[in-house]
Design a protein around this motif. Structure first.
Motif, short mmCIF file in Angstrom:
data_model
loop_
_atom_site.label_atom_id
_atom_site.label_comp_id
_atom_site.label_asym_id
_atom_site.label_seq_id
_atom_site.Cartn_x
_atom_site.Cartn_y
_atom_site.Cartn_z
N ASP A 136 8.53 -21.24 -34.27
CA ASP A 136 7.73 -20.78 -33.10
C ASP A 136 6.78 -21.58 -32.93
O ASP A 136 5.95 -21.27 -32.04
N LEU A 137 6.07 -22.66 -33.98
CA LEU A 137 4.93 -23.42 -33.66
C LEU A 137 5.46 -24.50 -33.02
O LEU A 137 5.04 -25.60 -33.46
N ARG A 138 5.82 -24.44 -31.60
CA ARG A 138 5.95 -25.58 -30.90
C ARG A 138 4.91 -26.28 -30.33
O ARG A 138 5.14 -27.62 -30.04
N ASN A 139 3.62 -26.02 -30.54
CA ASN A 139 2.70 -26.73 -30.09
C ASN A 139 1.90 -27.47 -31.42
O ASN A 139 0.83 -28.17 -30.99
N LYS A 169 3.51 -17.37 -37.88
CA LYS A 169 4.36 -17.67 -36.58
C LYS A 169 3.93 -16.93 -35.55
O LYS A 169 4.22 -17.35 -34.31
N ASN A 170 2.92 -16.17 -35.47
CA ASN A 170 2.25 -15.40 -34.46
C ASN A 170 1.27 -16.18 -33.73
O ASN A 170 0.78 -15.98 -32.64
N CYS A 171 0.79 -17.42 -34.53
CA CYS A 171 -0.11 -18.40 -33.82
C CYS A 171 0.35 -19.15 -32.81
O CYS A 171 0.57 -20.70 -33.18
N LYS A 172 0.83 -19.07 -31.82
CA LYS A 172 2.01 -19.76 -31.11
C LYS A 172 1.20 -20.99 -30.41
O LYS A 172 1.93 -21.82 -30.04
N ASN A 173 0.11 -20.78 -30.21
CA ASN A 173 -0.70 -21.97 -29.75
C ASN A 173 -1.44 -22.96 -30.57
O ASN A 173 -2.27 -23.61 -30.19
N CYS A 186 -3.81 -14.08 -36.56
CA CYS A 186 -3.03 -14.54 -35.47
C CYS A 186 -2.77 -13.69 -34.30
O CYS A 186 -1.86 -13.98 -33.40
#
Length: 711
Positions: A192-195, A166-170, A142
């Motif tokens: 954190d995974l808004r996408n 959660k660090n894989c935000k994209n 991530c």
């Protein structure tokens, strides 16, 4: 220096300057490491991987592109899926700095996922499903700044689902199904995974409860799949905050309690919750008792003295029920008396009978008990008498359903008629009335003499449908030898012609805004038929030729309810119909092949139509509007605009992340600003065309989601 040392030195220099492998680019050397890591490489997969080539860009399965600032093309894609390759994934793959897609799914790779892949900083898609990879997901994965698609399903990964996701935000797609992940689903990952568009954690060994934080995935679409695990506890109500297009798959767990009834839960079918014995409530057929639903340790119901409060009925309630029963009995008696005297009055009535075929010139006049009618004209004020009449009543009568359209039968029969279309659903004419108003007149047939009441009831139900995106039925005529339906005439043809032109040439008028207007209007009309019409109609034959357009490209749904009317008149319904439309005559070789628009379950003979059939058909129409491609396939002709299975073709394009330019109608490519809207409509269409009927949304939900696009 000894002779042997000198000869060794000569050999080294000769190797360095003449070895063909050293002429290969650095990307090529990294790929040769992959070839070496494969056990007994398949000749078909690596036959043209020659180390004497200057670059690997011509090798099978390798994609390259020119990168600004780079002297030579760089490797951006590796696609060796389904090649039966076994071995391990070498760490050298991380040296491919410009690698964007790594597609090695459906092979037999084993071992761990190398942490060095995080050095390939351009990587955005990692498709490794269907292998034998094991171990944990490396935390370095991530750190990839562009990672959007991670599909590790059907492997042997184990351990907990890591918090570092959660660090894989994209990230847009996270598919971990069919592994050996255990423990609880971490709660802190999802906000954190808004996408995130797709989440599939099914078929693992997960335990504990479903974290309510999954309800924060505001971009989720398609199916939220947590099935075939060991999850327990109640379904969090916060999942209802997910978009209305989301379908749930929570089956085969240990979930318990009542299914929430808020938000997107209202769109789910029962298959989403099967295999959870302790779940209850809608849409399951297992109800939750009031005690189970309201029980809590501190509630008043559990206090001493309150235990008998809910037992039995109070005396006042018993008296009220008895009074209501008496009122119902009295009302039924009044109705019986009214019907008796009504029928006595009808025995002395007469009907105005016409026995002329559509197209003759003269009318007639009859006077019955002070009521005069020219040519047997009646209005919808007389609807009650229609239903109360005997078998012979209604013959030769023109019944106006809509008072706003005033004309006489003779006027209709004298007018010039132009053939618009001809099919098993009858011949359709364009007729211009004396006041200049055009109407569409459909001749249904000559049978069904003994079923007038049934016919009239069906027509009246259709006539009550009033929506700006549905063709209005204005009147009908019934006689033994003639049955006519008079509806609005829609002047600008249908969606088939708008998309492909009247002679096979695509229309130049369909901008994106026009197409979006057509999709929204059609969805509203179909949702009205499903939810608000008197009969909750199922159309059963949604296709472009049944979506008519006016001069402003506003859509009108036509031909709903006609199959039932045709069966009453004794004719055999077919798939073509043009109620209200401006359509040319079509011969048998030109008729639309509607199987391409039908839901999979609708293609089984004898199945009863459902509203989910219409949802699927509408989804196919959406895909045709988006791609400009027809789902038809001809046994004798084939063009680039025909796709035998449009749904599979589009799904394959999205699975392989094909560029949008390869799927969308080329005439829309210049409208760059609407790319986001086009993608949104694609997602709606794909949800409509789910293979499982229960996974498809209601038409009301589809309409609401389309209305949000472009506003």
């Amino acid at each position: 220096m000894t002779l042997s040392s000198f000869l060794c030195l000569v050999f080294i220099f000769q190797f360095l300057f003449t070895s063909p492998s050293l002429s290969l680019s650095s990307d090529g050397l990294a790929l040769l490491a992959l070839k070496s890591a494969v056990d007994e490489p398949s000749a078909a997969a690596f036959s043209d991987w020659n180390n004497g080539d200057p670059t690997p860009c011509g090798w099978s399965g390798i994609a390259c592109t020119n990168i600004s600032g780079e002297a030579e093309p760089r490797v951006v894609g590796i696609s060796l899926a389904g090649k039966s390759l076994s071995g391990y994934l070498p760490s050298e793959l991380g040296t491919l700095r410009f690698l964007r897609r790594l597609n090695l799914h459906d092979n037999a790779f084993s071992g761990v996922l190398p942490a060095q892949l995080s050095n390939a900083t351009a990587l955005h898609s990692l498709f490794l499903h269907g292998n034998n990879l094991s171990g944990a997901i490396p935390s370095s994965l991530c750190t990839l700044p562009r990672l959007q698609n991670l599909d590790l399903s059907k492997n042997a990964f184990s351990g907990h689902i890591p918090e570092h996701l959660k660090n894989c935000k994209n990230l847009q797609r996270l598919v971990l199904a069919g592994n050996k992940f255990s423990g609880e689903i971490p709660a802190g990952v999802w906000p954190d995974l808004r996408n995130l568009l797709q989440l599939d954690l099914s078929d693992n060994e997960l335990t504990g409860s479903i974290p309510g934080e999954i309800g924060t995935l505001i971009s989720l679409s398609g199916t939220l799949n947590l099935s075939f695990n060991h999850l327990s506890g109640k379904i969090p109500a916060s999942l209802g905050k997910l978009p209305a297009t989301v379908s749930y798959d929570l089956k085969n767990n240990n979930l318990s309690g009542e299914i929430p009834q808020t938000g997107s839960f209202s769109n789910q079918g029962p298959t989403a919750f099967l295999g959870n014995p302790d779940l209850c409530g809608f849409p399951l057929r297992k109800s939750c008792s009031g005690l189970d639903r309201n029980f809590s340790p501190g509630s008043d119901q559990n206090k001493p003295g309150n235990g008998n409060r809910s037992k039995g009925l109070s005396p006042g309630l018993i008296i009220l029920i008895s009074a209501a029963d008496a009122a119902v009995v009295a009302f039924i008696g009044l109705v019986i008396v009214y019907i008796y005297w009504k029928r006595k009055d009808d025995e002395n009535a007469c009907s105005c009978i016409r026995k002329r075929s559509f197209g003759e010139e003269k009318g007639n006049m009859c006077v019955c008990g002070g009521l005069s009618c020219v040519g047997g004209v009646k209005s919808d004020d007389d609807e009650e008498e229609e239903y109360e009449g005997g078998e012979g009543e209604g013959e030769g009568e023109l019944v106006r359903i809509d008072k706003g359209l005033s004309f006489e039968l003779d006027e209709l029969l004298r007018a010039s008629a132009y053939v618009l279309g001809k099919s098993g659903l009858g011949i359709v004419y364009k007729v211009v009335l004396g006041n200049g108003v055009p109407v569409a007149v459909r001749r249904l047939g000559e049978g069904g003499e003994q079923r007038y009441k049934e016919f009239a009831a069906e027509v009246m139900a259709i006539g009550k449908v009033k929506h700006p995106n549905v063709v209005r039925l204005r009147a009908y005529y019934w006689a033994h030898d003639e049955k006519l339906l008079i509806s609005d005439f829609i002047s600008n043809g249908n969606l088939t012609h708008a998309l492909r032109g009247r002679h096979g040439q695509p229309s130049t008028n369909l901008s994106w805004s026009t197409r979006l207007r057509i999709t929204k209007g059609t969805a509203r009309g179909l949702a009205y038929l499903h939810e608000c019409s008197p009969r909750k109609f199922v159309h059963g034959d949604i296709k472009p030729s049944n979506i008519l357009l006016d001069n402003d490209f506003q859509p009108y749904i036509s031909d709903f309810g006609l199959n039932r009317l045709i069966s009453i008149t004794g004719n055999n319904p077919s798939t073509g119909g043009f109620m209200g439309g401006a359509l040319p005559y079509m011969n048998s070789s030109q008729k639309e092949r509607t199987n391409s628009y039908k839901a999979p379950e609708a293609r089984v003979p004898g199945c009863r139509p459902t509203q989910k059939w219409d949802v699927y058909s509408f989804g196919v129409v959406l895909l045709e509007i988006l791609t400009g491609r027809s789902p038809e396939s001809s046994p004798t002709t084939s063009t680039s605009m025909e796709v035998p299975d449009l749904v599979k073709w589009v799904r394959k394009g999205f699975d392989q992340e094909s560029p949008l330019s390869e799927m969308v109608d080329p005439s829309l490519l210049q409208e760059v600003r609407v790319k986001k809207e086009v993608l949104a409509v694609f997602h709606v269409a794909l949800s409509c065309t789910e293979g499982d009927p229960e996974a498809r949304p209601r038409m009301k939900t589809v309409s609401e989601n389309l209305d949000k696009i472009g506003t």
